[in-house]
Design a protein around this motif. Structure first.
Motif, PDB file in Angstrom:
ATOM      1  N   TRP A 160       9.468 -17.838   6.319  1.00 30.54           N
ATOM      2  CA  TRP A 160      10.713 -17.296   5.487  1.00 30.54           C
ATOM      3  C   TRP A 160      10.252 -17.770   3.973  1.00 30.54           C
ATOM      4  CZ3 TRP A 160      14.127 -13.678   5.945  1.00 30.54           C
ATOM      5  CH2 TRP A 160      14.556 -13.187   7.362  1.00 30.54           C
ATOM      6  N   ALA A 161       9.868 -18.925   3.851  1.00 28.89           N
ATOM      7  CA  ALA A 161       9.531 -19.538   2.507  1.00 28.89           C
ATOM      8  C   ALA A 161       8.235 -18.509   1.902  1.00 28.89           C
ATOM      9  CB  ALA A 161       8.853 -21.012   2.483  1.00 28.89           C
ATOM     10  N   ILE A 162       7.335 -18.267   2.698  1.00 28.94           N
ATOM     11  CA  ILE A 162       6.334 -17.211   2.416  1.00 28.94           C
ATOM     12  C   ILE A 162       6.739 -15.986   1.712  1.00 28.94           C
ATOM     13  CG2 ILE A 162       4.438 -15.666   3.217  1.00 28.94           C
ATOM     14  CD1 ILE A 162       3.526 -18.232   4.858  1.00 28.94           C
ATOM     15  N   VAL A 163       7.962 -15.375   2.346  1.00 32.77           N
ATOM     16  CA  VAL A 163       8.454 -14.147   1.804  1.00 32.77           C
ATOM     17  C   VAL A 163       9.188 -14.611   0.491  1.00 32.77           C
ATOM     18  CG1 VAL A 163      10.345 -12.635   2.097  1.00 32.77           C
ATOM     19  CG2 VAL A 163       9.153 -13.372   4.192  1.00 32.77           C
ATOM     20  N   ALA A 164       9.875 -15.635   0.189  1.00 33.57           N
ATOM     21  CA  ALA A 164      10.405 -15.869  -1.056  1.00 33.57           C
ATOM     22  C   ALA A 164       9.292 -16.079  -2.059  1.00 33.57           C
ATOM     23  CB  ALA A 164      11.192 -17.306  -0.787  1.00 33.57           C
ATOM     24  N   ASP A 165       8.108 -16.537  -1.701  1.00 31.62           N
ATOM     25  CA  ASP A 165       7.264 -16.484  -2.860  1.00 31.62           C
ATOM     26  C   ASP A 165       6.593 -15.151  -3.082  1.00 31.62           C
ATOM     27  OD1 ASP A 165       7.575 -19.375  -3.432  1.00 31.62           O
ATOM     28  OD2 ASP A 165       5.679 -19.823  -2.052  1.00 31.62           O
ATOM     29  N   ALA A 166       6.419 -14.366  -2.016  1.00 34.57           N
ATOM     30  CA  ALA A 166       5.988 -12.988  -2.212  1.00 34.57           C
ATOM     31  C   ALA A 166       7.033 -12.410  -2.974  1.00 34.57           C
ATOM     32  CB  ALA A 166       5.744 -12.306  -0.776  1.00 34.57           C
ATOM     33  N   ILE A 167       8.334 -12.197  -2.762  1.00 39.20           N
ATOM     34  CA  ILE A 167       8.994 -11.561  -3.528  1.00 39.20           C
ATOM     35  C   ILE A 167       8.853 -11.980  -5.124  1.00 39.20           C
ATOM     36  CG2 ILE A 167      11.690 -11.391  -4.235  1.00 39.20           C
ATOM     37  CD1 ILE A 167      12.230 -11.233  -1.169  1.00 39.20           C
ATOM     38  N   GLY A 168       8.956 -13.355  -5.374  1.00 37.22           N
ATOM     39  CA  GLY A 168       8.750 -13.790  -6.671  1.00 37.22           C
ATOM     40  C   GLY A 168       7.674 -13.232  -7.292  1.00 37.22           C
ATOM     41  N   ASN A 169       6.421 -13.176  -6.504  1.00 37.80           N
ATOM     42  CA  ASN A 169       5.054 -12.630  -7.227  1.00 37.80           C
ATOM     43  C   ASN A 169       4.996 -11.395  -7.425  1.00 37.80           C
ATOM     44  OD1 ASN A 169       3.142 -15.043  -7.692  1.00 37.80           O
ATOM     45  ND2 ASN A 169       3.147 -15.459  -5.401  1.00 37.80           N
ATOM     46  N   ARG A 170       5.498 -10.795  -6.651  1.00 37.90           N
ATOM     47  CA  ARG A 170       5.630  -9.220  -6.723  1.00 37.90           C
ATOM     48  C   ARG A 170       6.719  -8.824  -7.824  1.00 37.90           C
ATOM     49  NH1 ARG A 170       2.434 -10.549  -3.921  1.00 37.90           N
ATOM     50  NH2 ARG A 170       1.528 -10.657  -5.899  1.00 37.90           N
ATOM     51  N   ALA A 171       7.775  -9.303  -8.107  1.00 38.76           N
ATOM     52  CA  ALA A 171       8.472  -9.353  -9.012  1.00 38.76           C
ATOM     53  C   ALA A 171       7.904  -9.574 -10.227  1.00 38.76           C
ATOM     54  CB  ALA A 171      10.052  -9.873  -9.124  1.00 38.76           C
ATOM     55  N   LEU A 172       7.140 -10.515 -10.438  1.00 41.97           N
ATOM     56  CA  LEU A 172       6.534 -11.093 -11.677  1.00 41.97           C
ATOM     57  C   LEU A 172       5.272 -10.100 -11.985  1.00 41.97           C
ATOM     58  CD1 LEU A 172       6.487 -13.465 -13.440  1.00 41.97           C
ATOM     59  CD2 LEU A 172       4.964 -14.743 -12.079  1.00 41.97           C
ATOM     60  N   ASP A 173       4.810  -9.620 -11.020  1.00 39.54           N
ATOM     61  CA  ASP A 173       3.641  -8.586 -11.190  1.00 39.54           C
ATOM     62  C   ASP A 173       4.159  -7.162 -11.933  1.00 39.54           C
ATOM     63  OD1 ASP A 173       1.676 -10.140 -10.139  1.00 39.54           O
ATOM     64  OD2 ASP A 173       1.882  -8.961  -8.070  1.00 39.54           O
ATOM     65  N   ALA A 174       5.401  -6.987 -11.532  1.00 35.04           N
ATOM     66  CA  ALA A 174       6.088  -5.984 -12.041  1.00 35.04           C
ATOM     67  C   ALA A 174       6.837  -6.226 -13.391  1.00 35.04           C
ATOM     68  CB  ALA A 174       7.138  -5.507 -11.187  1.00 35.04           C
ATOM     69  N   GLY A 175       6.775  -7.339 -13.733  1.00 38.24           N
ATOM     70  CA  GLY A 175       7.056  -7.793 -15.246  1.00 38.24           C
ATOM     71  C   GLY A 175       8.853  -8.294 -15.192  1.00 38.24           C
ATOM     72  N   ALA A 176       9.315  -8.315 -14.128  1.00 35.62           N
ATOM     73  CA  ALA A 176      10.860  -8.702 -14.154  1.00 35.62           C
ATOM     74  C   ALA A 176      11.023  -9.855 -12.962  1.00 35.62           C
ATOM     75  CB  ALA A 176      11.631  -7.395 -13.873  1.00 35.62           C
ATOM     76  N   PRO A 177      10.833 -11.052 -13.455  1.00 33.86           N
ATOM     77  CA  PRO A 177      11.138 -12.175 -12.311  1.00 33.86           C
ATOM     78  C   PRO A 177      12.302 -12.179 -11.890  1.00 33.86           C
ATOM     79  CG  PRO A 177       9.721 -12.934 -14.250  1.00 33.86           C
ATOM     80  CD  PRO A 177      10.206 -11.656 -14.666  1.00 33.86           C
ATOM     81  N   ALA A 178      13.571 -11.764 -12.748  1.00 34.13           N
ATOM     82  CA  ALA A 178      14.857 -11.810 -12.432  1.00 34.13           C
ATOM     83  C   ALA A 178      15.400 -10.684 -11.229  1.00 34.13           C
ATOM     84  CB  ALA A 178      15.732 -11.574 -13.462  1.00 34.13           C
ATOM     85  N   ALA A 179      14.313  -9.575 -11.136  1.00 36.76           N
ATOM     86  CA  ALA A 179      14.314  -8.702 -10.157  1.00 36.76           C
ATOM     87  C   ALA A 179      14.141  -9.384  -8.802  1.00 36.76           C
ATOM     88  CB  ALA A 179      13.617  -7.703 -10.323  1.00 36.76           C
ATOM     89  N   GLY A 180      13.344 -10.484  -8.479  1.00 32.91           N
ATOM     90  CA  GLY A 180      12.951 -11.198  -7.310  1.00 32.91           C
ATOM     91  C   GLY A 180      13.978 -12.156  -7.065  1.00 32.91           C
ATOM     92  N   THR A 181      14.694 -12.718  -8.032  1.00 28.16           N
ATOM     93  CA  THR A 181      15.933 -13.541  -7.784  1.00 28.16           C
ATOM     94  C   THR A 181      17.051 -12.495  -7.131  1.00 28.16           C
ATOM     95  OG1 THR A 181      15.141 -14.870  -9.546  1.00 28.16           O
ATOM     96  CG2 THR A 181      17.522 -14.998  -8.620  1.00 28.16           C
ATOM     97  N   ARG A 182      17.307 -11.426  -7.645  1.00 30.84           N
ATOM     98  CA  ARG A 182      18.395 -10.416  -7.458  1.00 30.84           C
ATOM     99  C   ARG A 182      18.208  -9.975  -5.966  1.00 30.84           C
ATOM    100  NH1 ARG A 182      18.545  -4.255  -9.396  1.00 30.84           N
ATOM    101  NH2 ARG A 182      20.059  -3.653  -7.573  1.00 30.84           N
ATOM    102  N   LEU A 183      16.845  -9.326  -5.869  1.00 31.55           N
ATOM    103  CA  LEU A 183      16.543  -9.198  -4.335  1.00 31.55           C
ATOM    104  C   LEU A 183      16.736 -10.132  -3.292  1.00 31.55           C
ATOM    105  CD1 LEU A 183      15.469  -6.937  -2.226  1.00 31.55           C
ATOM    106  CD2 LEU A 183      13.110  -7.715  -3.126  1.00 31.55           C
ATOM    107  N   ALA A 184      16.279 -11.288  -3.285  1.00 29.62           N
ATOM    108  CA  ALA A 184      16.171 -12.433  -2.655  1.00 29.62           C
ATOM    109  C   ALA A 184      17.665 -12.836  -2.360  1.00 29.62           C
ATOM    110  CB  ALA A 184      15.715 -13.674  -3.000  1.00 29.62           C
ATOM    111  N   ALA A 185      18.411 -12.809  -3.294  1.00 31.81           N
ATOM    112  CA  ALA A 185      20.166 -12.982  -3.072  1.00 31.81           C
ATOM    113  C   ALA A 185      20.599 -12.001  -2.340  1.00 31.81           C
ATOM    114  CB  ALA A 185      20.776 -13.127  -4.380  1.00 31.81           C
TER     115      ALA A 185
END
Length: 205
Positions: A121-146
């Motif tokens: 599960w922790a790997i998923v959290a980092d993957a979401i963060g990295n893919r959102a960061l790649d797309a230029g919007a880290p906050a999108a990763g936080t929203r999706l994870a929530a």
């Protein structure tokens, strides 16, 4: 040659075991725990990337319902790409669909590989963060994870050298493969060493 399988295949222990062996052969390790963790790093990234990108661009993502997924699998067993093949169903919430799909896949991956479910599960959290960061919007990763919530930790970010990085909470175990080293951002590195390496990376980019 890339092979295509349906999403439900990712939950089949025999199929997973064979793909994890292939991944281990590719990396030069016979440890199911290491090979399974490496396999999951790639699969998790492929699973979350479409939604992370959609959220980053403020678009309506496709709910990743397990039985509506098509997965491209490489000869080394790794999942290269995952896409939803059914028409969009607005009655299904994206975060809920992703949570259910992740839970359905993580359980057999943990069983087959011996990797701990919390680590996966922790790997998923980092993957979401990295893919959102790649797309230029880290906050999108936080929203999706929530929206996924449940057992999924929130991705974390850190500013170093004028650049944003994911502050990882997971380890891919690649440093346990003969001849390989720790990732630059590995959470198992001493904090000062990791910060210095990331500062160097930020300066180079």
């Amino acid at each position: 040659m890339v092979n295509t399988v349906q999403g439900r295949t990712l939950t089949q222990p025999d199929w997973l075991a064979a793909r994890i062996v292939e991944m281990g052969t590719s990396w030069g390790t016979t440890s199911p725990r290491i090979a399974g963790t490496l396999w999951w790093c790639m699969a998790a990234s492929a699973l979350v990337e479409p939604l992370a990108r959609a959220y980053a661009h403020e678009e309506n993502g496709q709910p990743p319902v397990l039985d509506q997924l098509e997965c491209a699998v490489r000869p080394d067993g790794g999942v290269e790409r995952i896409q939803v093949t059914a028409p969009r169903d607005d009655a299904v919430e994206c975060g809920v669909a992703l949570r259910e799909t992740l839970a359905a896949v993580i359980a057999p991956v943990a069983e087959v590989s011996g990797a701990g479910a919390p680590s996966l599960w922790a790997i998923v959290a980092d993957a979401i963060g990295n893919r959102a960061l790649d797309a230029g919007a880290p906050a999108a990763g936080t929203r999706l994870a929530a929206e996924v919530a449940d057992k999924l930790p929130a991705p974390r970010f850190v500013e170093i050298g004028g650049r944003t990085f994911v502050r990882r909470i997971s380890c891919c175990l690649v440093f346990e493969v003969p001849g390989c080293e720790m990732c630059t951002s590995c959470p198992k590195r001493p904090a000062a060493e990791r910060k210095a390496l990331l500062e160097q990376l930020a300066a180079e980019s």
